[in-house]
Design an enzyme around this catalytic site. Structure first.
Site, PDB file in Angstrom:
ATOM      1  N   TYR A   1       5.506  34.327  58.869  1.00 28.16           N
ATOM      2  CA  TYR A   1       4.304  34.003  59.642  1.00 28.16           C
ATOM      3  C   TYR A   1       4.571  33.980  61.139  1.00 28.16           C
ATOM      4  O   TYR A   1       3.691  33.637  61.917  1.00 28.16           O
ATOM      5  CB  TYR A   1       3.740  32.645  59.183  1.00 28.16           C
ATOM      6  CG  TYR A   1       3.131  32.734  57.814  1.00 28.16           C
ATOM      7  CD1 TYR A   1       3.947  32.875  56.701  1.00 28.16           C
ATOM      8  CD2 TYR A   1       1.762  32.692  57.628  1.00 28.16           C
ATOM      9  CE1 TYR A   1       3.413  32.985  55.435  1.00 28.16           C
ATOM     10  CE2 TYR A   1       1.221  32.797  56.364  1.00 28.16           C
ATOM     11  CZ  TYR A   1       2.048  32.941  55.276  1.00 28.16           C
ATOM     12  OH  TYR A   1       1.512  33.047  54.024  1.00 28.16           O
TER      13      TYR A   1
ATOM     14  N   LYS B   1      14.892  32.568  47.750  1.00 28.83           N
ATOM     15  CA  LYS B   1      15.340  33.823  47.151  1.00 28.83           C
ATOM     16  C   LYS B   1      16.652  34.201  47.843  1.00 28.83           C
ATOM     17  O   LYS B   1      16.822  35.308  48.375  1.00 28.83           O
ATOM     18  CB  LYS B   1      14.247  34.891  47.350  1.00 28.83           C
ATOM     19  CG  LYS B   1      14.453  36.176  46.597  1.00 28.83           C
ATOM     20  CD  LYS B   1      14.038  36.123  45.145  1.00 28.83           C
ATOM     21  CE  LYS B   1      14.377  37.418  44.442  1.00 28.83           C
ATOM     22  NZ  LYS B   1      14.100  37.395  42.997  1.00 28.83           N
TER      23      LYS B   1
ATOM     24  N   ASP C   1      11.055  33.222  41.865  1.00 28.21           N
ATOM     25  CA  ASP C   1      10.393  33.872  40.719  1.00 28.21           C
ATOM     26  C   ASP C   1      10.504  33.012  39.467  1.00 28.21           C
ATOM     27  O   ASP C   1       9.518  32.797  38.744  1.00 28.21           O
ATOM     28  CB  ASP C   1      10.910  35.302  40.489  1.00 28.21           C
ATOM     29  CG  ASP C   1      12.394  35.471  40.748  1.00 28.21           C
ATOM     30  OD1 ASP C   1      13.027  34.527  41.257  1.00 28.21           O
ATOM     31  OD2 ASP C   1      12.936  36.547  40.444  1.00 28.21           O
TER      32      ASP C   1
ATOM     33  N   ASP D   1       2.981  28.937  50.873  1.00 27.01           N
ATOM     34  CA  ASP D   1       1.573  29.332  50.869  1.00 27.01           C
ATOM     35  C   ASP D   1       1.163  29.740  49.449  1.00 27.01           C
ATOM     36  O   ASP D   1       0.161  29.271  48.905  1.00 27.01           O
ATOM     37  CB  ASP D   1       1.403  30.512  51.853  1.00 27.01           C
ATOM     38  CG  ASP D   1      -0.052  30.846  52.103  1.00 27.01           C
ATOM     39  OD1 ASP D   1      -0.931  30.129  51.598  1.00 27.01           O
ATOM     40  OD2 ASP D   1      -0.313  31.830  52.824  1.00 27.01           O
TER      41      ASP D   1
ATOM     42  N   ASP E   1      -1.090  27.434  46.278  1.00 29.22           N
ATOM     43  CA  ASP E   1      -2.308  27.872  45.574  1.00 29.22           C
ATOM     44  C   ASP E   1      -2.078  27.842  44.062  1.00 29.22           C
ATOM     45  O   ASP E   1      -2.955  27.440  43.292  1.00 29.22           O
ATOM     46  CB  ASP E   1      -2.707  29.293  45.999  1.00 29.22           C
ATOM     47  CG  ASP E   1      -3.636  29.290  47.210  1.00 29.22           C
ATOM     48  OD1 ASP E   1      -3.473  28.414  48.088  1.00 29.22           O
ATOM     49  OD2 ASP E   1      -4.526  30.161  47.299  1.00 29.22           O
TER      50      ASP E   1
END
Ligand code: NAI
Length: 335
Positions: A124, A171, A204, A228, A232
């Site tokens: 971002y 990751k 993941d 982010d 959700d």
């Protein structure tokens, strides 16, 4: 003298859910002066910057802001107001509690998770360029300073709120340097908090675990993009975007806003669920030390939800924004 709070109604469903939230804040007897500002496309239409400097000045002066969602143009146009605000005010920790709501049937029960998202850097940072036509680069910035301060925030929050375990999500097997640094900072900070269990998962695998056994996690700490997406996902575990509150916190200012966006598909129809922003307002009242008013609002929201008579459409009911809001006001007045 009453306290002044910056109010950004935003666009889309923003003005509807912020008006509803101001109504219930006033119903619990919190007396604030609201300093309202327009941002985003509406500010541009009025010949202004998308994020005028006076908005940043207002939040710096008042220290606290209640914010509705703001639409970000896709693929072109101005940079996200949300990202700009978080960077300009150094609101480095995005706090998103994820709690199963009594009386609201969802796929999972007993979810009680707190998501902490690093809010100022990662992908971002907005540093993108075209190398040659057909090839672009987007830089993921991870710094020791930002990774350490957000880790500190998470451990301090855990201690202050009776949380037992923080799982860092990354990751680092692929992005060995960037996610590797984030993870290393988390591990370093964890040494100062031996009373809080610290572990980590690859993003993941974490997503799979969250949709199988979400109740096994306590707190999650993620860099910006993973945070982010995963917040959700977590909203979906407990009833969707209409119920999930949030706060953007820094040393000098705090902006309270729901996890959801401006929902253009339902904007202006009076059907948006204001619950997520109302729950963000509960967090804001706590932040301001108005503990009794926070509890009154929280109890009223729970009462309406458990009662199940008045529910918005996203939660399987038929009520509109106004009807739900008035039910909350009645519950406050009846308590
Ligand atoms: P969204 O969260 O606005 O909507 C996703 C889905 O959830 C839609 O079907 C919407 O109707 C539903 N929904 C969201 N909030 C709801 C509520 N309170 N009550 C009932 N249903 C609700 O996500 P989307 O469509 O991806 O983004 C729309 C715009 O919002 C984009 O421009 C995006 O950049 C912006 N956005 C702004 C945020 C902010 O201001 N903090 C956060 C997320 C997105």
């Amino acid at each position: 003298m009453s306290r002044t709070i910056t109010l950004l109604p935003g666009d889309g469903i923003g003005p509807e859910v912020t008006a509803a939230t101001v109504r219930v804040i006033e119903a619990v007897g919190a007396e604030f002066e609201w300093e309202s500002h327009v941002v985003g496309a509406e500010a541009v239409q009025a010949g202004d910057e998308p994020l005028p400097q006076r908005v940043i000045d207002s939040i710096q002066r008042n220290k606290v802001c209640l914010k509705g969602p703001v639409t970000t143009p896709v693929g072109k146009g101005f940079r996200s107001i949300n990202v700009q605000l978080r960077q300009a005010l150094v609101l480095y920790a995005n706090l998103r509690p994820t709690l199963s709501i009594p009386g609201l049937a969802t796929r999972f029960e007993g979810v009680d998770l707190v998501v902490v998202r690093e809010n100022t850097e990662g992908l971002y940072s907005g540093i993108e360029h075209q190398v040659v036509p057909g090839v672009v680069e987007s830089l993921k910035i991870i710094t020791e300073v930002a990774s350490t301060r957000v880790s500190e925030f998470a451990f301090k929050y855990a201690r202050a709120n009776g949380r037992k375990r923080i799982t860092a999500v990354h990751k680092a097997n692929i992005m060995k340097l960037s996610d590797g640094l984030f993870l290393e900072c988390f591990r370093q900070v964890s040494k100062r908090y031996p009373d809080i269990e610290a572990d980590d998962r690859i993003i993941d695998a974490m997503c799979m675990n969250l949709v199988i056994r979400p109740e096994t996690y306590d707190m999650l700490l993620l860099e910006n993009l993973y945070g982010d997406i995963v917040s959700d996902l977590c909203a979906g575990l407990v009833g969707g975007l209409g119920v999930s509150p949030g706060a953007n916190l820094g040393e000098d200012a705090a902006v309270f806003e729901a996890v959801h966006g401006s929902a253009p598909d339902i904007a202006g129809r009076g059907v948006a669920n204001p619950l997520a922003l109302m729950r963000s307002a509960v967090m804001m009242l706590h932040h301001l030390g108005h503990v009794d008013q926070a509890k009154r609002l929280e109890t009223a929201l729970l009462h309406v939800l458990v009662d199940q008579k008045v529910r918005t459409r996203d939660l399987g009911g038929t009520a509109g924004t106004h009807e739900f809001t008035e039910a909350v006001v009645r519950a406050i007045e009846a308590a």
